[in-house]
Write an enzyme that holds these catalytic residues in place. Sequence first.
Site, short mmCIF file in Angstrom:
data_model
loop_
_atom_site.label_atom_id
_atom_site.label_comp_id
_atom_site.label_asym_id
_atom_site.label_seq_id
_atom_site.Cartn_x
_atom_site.Cartn_y
_atom_site.Cartn_z
N THR A 27 0.87 -1.18 0.00
CA THR A 27 0.00 0.00 0.00
C THR A 27 0.90 1.22 0.00
OG1 THR A 27 -0.10 0.23 2.42
CG2 THR A 27 -1.73 -1.22 1.40
N ILE A 82 7.31 -2.59 7.20
CA ILE A 82 7.35 -1.12 7.26
C ILE A 82 8.00 -0.56 6.00
CG2 ILE A 82 8.13 0.90 8.58
CD1 ILE A 82 6.13 -0.89 10.12
N LYS A 83 7.27 0.36 5.36
CA LYS A 83 7.78 0.95 4.11
C LYS A 83 8.36 2.32 4.45
CE LYS A 83 5.71 0.80 -0.48
NZ LYS A 83 4.48 1.15 -1.22
N VAL A 84 9.61 2.52 4.05
CA VAL A 84 10.27 3.81 4.32
C VAL A 84 10.79 4.37 2.99
CG1 VAL A 84 10.99 3.14 6.66
CG2 VAL A 84 12.57 2.79 4.76
#
Length: 217
Positions: A27, A82-84
């Site tokens: 997402t 976790i998207k960074v």
Amino acid sequence: MKFFVDTADTAEIEELAAAGLIDGVTTNPSLIHKSGKNFLEVTREICALTPGPVSAEVLALDHEEMMREAEHLRKIADNVCIKVPLTLEGLKTCKALSDEGTMVNVTLCFSANQALLAAKAGATFVSPFVGRHDDNGLDGMGLLRDIRLIYDNYAFDTQILVASVRHPIHVLESARIGADVATMPAKVIKSLVNHVLTDKGLEGFLADWAKTGQTIG
Ligand code: E4P
């Protein structure tokens, strides 16, 4: 190659998961906005529907705040990734989270050097945006080839997660190059089934079967 669906639409995820066609979900803030739902709630719903990693993106730009947001997100479920963003602060956060055993997807990758940094920071996934690369007159598949070569040269474990996939040729080329994962909209996953000769063949078989006058069972 693993398939992730790039959406926050739970109906789409449910349909593809039932057909066994997805290994995970990605997402981003734009997709969350499109879903019209609360970020944490829809992420919880998606995690429950999905067999593999679900990427949820932090919004902060500095490391401390990214860590604080990541703390909320990773409490949602064990399969949260976790998207960074691919910035120095994002890489610092990637390193800290990876050291703690949390999956991290480093997103918005547009160069092989950026991908090299993501691998050095311990990323689980790096997301090169091939479609946006192509949109800007650059060679998205060339970028993937470079990243594959570099990761193989140094035996990095970071998985290449092809993002911003727009059409079936992107999927085919990514598989040829040996990308680990492709994330794409549901309509692209579904379009992979289409072939005019399949439709024509089915039409012929059904026409001949009708002439037999038989039924099964
Ligand atoms: C990946 O994680 C991104 O959500 C996505 O692939 C971006 O695709 P777009 O360029 O079609 O917005």
